[in-house]
Design a protein around this motif. Sequence first.
Motif, PDB file in Angstrom:
ATOM      1  N   GLU A 126      57.368  55.474  45.408  1.00  0.00           N
ATOM      2  CA  GLU A 126      58.375  55.603  46.592  1.00  0.00           C
ATOM      3  C   GLU A 126      59.487  56.632  46.078  1.00  0.00           C
ATOM      4  O   GLU A 126      59.740  56.615  45.043  1.00  0.00           O
ATOM      5  CB  GLU A 126      59.055  54.247  46.809  1.00  0.00           C
ATOM      6  CG  GLU A 126      60.198  54.257  47.658  1.00  0.00           C
ATOM      7  CD  GLU A 126      60.829  53.020  48.148  1.00  0.00           C
ATOM      8  OE1 GLU A 126      61.814  52.937  48.792  1.00  0.00           O
ATOM      9  OE2 GLU A 126      60.562  51.999  47.252  1.00  0.00           O
ATOM     10  N   HIS A 173      54.163  55.759  53.936  1.00  0.00           N
ATOM     11  CA  HIS A 173      55.021  54.963  54.404  1.00  0.00           C
ATOM     12  C   HIS A 173      55.110  55.318  55.903  1.00  0.00           C
ATOM     13  O   HIS A 173      54.854  56.308  56.171  1.00  0.00           O
ATOM     14  CB  HIS A 173      56.394  55.141  53.760  1.00  0.00           C
ATOM     15  CG  HIS A 173      56.784  56.498  53.451  1.00  0.00           C
ATOM     16  ND1 HIS A 173      56.293  57.535  52.511  1.00  0.00           N
ATOM     17  CD2 HIS A 173      57.550  57.434  54.204  1.00  0.00           C
ATOM     18  CE1 HIS A 173      57.012  58.653  52.932  1.00  0.00           C
ATOM     19  NE2 HIS A 173      57.723  58.607  53.708  1.00  0.00           N
ATOM     20  N   LYS A 214      54.350  57.309  47.681  1.00  0.00           N
ATOM     21  CA  LYS A 214      53.676  56.307  48.378  1.00  0.00           C
ATOM     22  C   LYS A 214      53.830  56.507  49.991  1.00  0.00           C
ATOM     23  O   LYS A 214      54.632  56.819  50.487  1.00  0.00           O
ATOM     24  CB  LYS A 214      54.116  54.995  48.059  1.00  0.00           C
ATOM     25  CG  LYS A 214      53.756  53.715  48.512  1.00  0.00           C
ATOM     26  CD  LYS A 214      54.387  52.754  48.039  1.00  0.00           C
ATOM     27  CE  LYS A 214      54.025  51.361  48.416  1.00  0.00           C
ATOM     28  NZ  LYS A 214      54.614  50.152  47.978  1.00  0.00           N
ATOM     29  N   GLN A 258      54.130  51.412  53.100  1.00  0.00           N
ATOM     30  CA  GLN A 258      55.571  50.696  53.219  1.00  0.00           C
ATOM     31  C   GLN A 258      56.330  51.191  54.415  1.00  0.00           C
ATOM     32  O   GLN A 258      56.242  52.190  54.910  1.00  0.00           O
ATOM     33  CB  GLN A 258      56.398  51.222  51.943  1.00  0.00           C
ATOM     34  CG  GLN A 258      57.540  50.681  51.717  1.00  0.00           C
ATOM     35  CD  GLN A 258      58.086  50.999  50.349  1.00  0.00           C
ATOM     36  OE1 GLN A 258      58.130  52.190  49.816  1.00  0.00           O
ATOM     37  NE2 GLN A 258      58.920  49.993  49.922  1.00  0.00           N
ATOM     38  N   ASP A 312      58.835  46.000  54.182  1.00  0.00           N
ATOM     39  CA  ASP A 312      57.660  45.336  54.417  1.00  0.00           C
ATOM     40  C   ASP A 312      56.255  46.472  54.156  1.00  0.00           C
ATOM     41  O   ASP A 312      56.567  47.585  53.922  1.00  0.00           O
ATOM     42  CB  ASP A 312      57.379  45.050  55.906  1.00  0.00           C
ATOM     43  CG  ASP A 312      58.067  43.729  56.352  1.00  0.00           C
ATOM     44  OD1 ASP A 312      58.694  43.132  55.284  1.00  0.00           O
ATOM     45  OD2 ASP A 312      58.081  43.270  57.373  1.00  0.00           O
ATOM     46  N   THR A 313      55.341  45.788  53.597  1.00  0.00           N
ATOM     47  CA  THR A 313      54.123  46.275  53.369  1.00  0.00           C
ATOM     48  C   THR A 313      53.051  45.986  54.656  1.00  0.00           C
ATOM     49  O   THR A 313      52.694  44.891  54.701  1.00  0.00           O
ATOM     50  CB  THR A 313      53.701  46.472  52.103  1.00  0.00           C
ATOM     51  OG1 THR A 313      54.528  46.656  51.053  1.00  0.00           O
ATOM     52  CG2 THR A 313      52.005  47.220  51.800  1.00  0.00           C
ATOM     53  N   SER A 319      49.065  47.414  56.611  1.00  0.00           N
ATOM     54  CA  SER A 319      47.786  48.097  56.664  1.00  0.00           C
ATOM     55  C   SER A 319      47.895  48.816  58.250  1.00  0.00           C
ATOM     56  O   SER A 319      48.291  48.351  59.003  1.00  0.00           O
ATOM     57  CB  SER A 319      46.622  47.462  56.658  1.00  0.00           C
ATOM     58  OG  SER A 319      46.688  46.877  55.375  1.00  0.00           O
ATOM     59  N   HIS A 361      48.752  49.168  51.772  1.00  0.00           N
ATOM     60  CA  HIS A 361      50.022  49.448  50.958  1.00  0.00           C
ATOM     61  C   HIS A 361      50.884  50.245  51.721  1.00  0.00           C
ATOM     62  O   HIS A 361      51.218  51.336  50.989  1.00  0.00           O
ATOM     63  CB  HIS A 361      49.548  49.866  49.552  1.00  0.00           C
ATOM     64  CG  HIS A 361      48.478  49.123  49.019  1.00  0.00           C
ATOM     65  ND1 HIS A 361      48.622  47.527  48.940  1.00  0.00           N
ATOM     66  CD2 HIS A 361      47.023  49.263  48.508  1.00  0.00           C
ATOM     67  CE1 HIS A 361      47.672  46.939  48.289  1.00  0.00           C
ATOM     68  NE2 HIS A 361      46.756  47.855  48.070  1.00  0.00           N
TER      69      HIS A 361
END
Length: 214
Positions: free
Chosen positions: A115, A146, A144, A181, A163-164, A166, A179
Amino acid sequence: MEEKTIEMITKLVMEAMNQPKNEEQGFIVPIGVSARHVHLTQADVETLFGSGYELTKKKELMGGQFASNEVVTIVGLKLRAMENVRILGPVRKASQVEISATDAIKLGIKTPIRESGDTKGSAPIAIVGPKGVVYLQEGCIIAKRHIHMSPEDAVKAGVQNGDTVSVKVENERGTTFNHVQIRVDKSFTLEMHIDTDEANAAKISTGDTVVIIK
């Protein structure tokens, strides 16, 4: 058909067109493809560009950030370099370089997926400017994937900050990204950020959309 009936139907159609979420579609998010870039402290800006130097704005971005006119060269192991890497402002408390996995291979460095801001134990890298050089013992990451969104969008999507999720890309590649974010802030505009590797592999361009999978 009565005028009131026509008005009611028109209103319902407009509401449906402007509604980003429904049970069939899911919550739709536009994509922004993020190229390699650098964040700097004021001290590092002055090391690279000279005493008292301040970044100048090229383009406004969300959340008070901006793409600056200034670019630098980043140098990895064995003096492998990439030129014209843009700096994003405003200045930060810690300097950081964000690249893609392909960039990391070209630079000869092992770069973790993190992140933004989480640079502890990340890859070392050198940043070269017209007036000097900054060497970061840690600070180079692969960002990452996001999604930025406002609190109102978070309510509509049924998600919270941190939260994560898809997401699914409805194109000829039919890619699903896991994954992802969620980042929520009142200054954010709804947009998912992926790097150039992810975009190229999934045949995605800035302005395309994804759907959050429940």
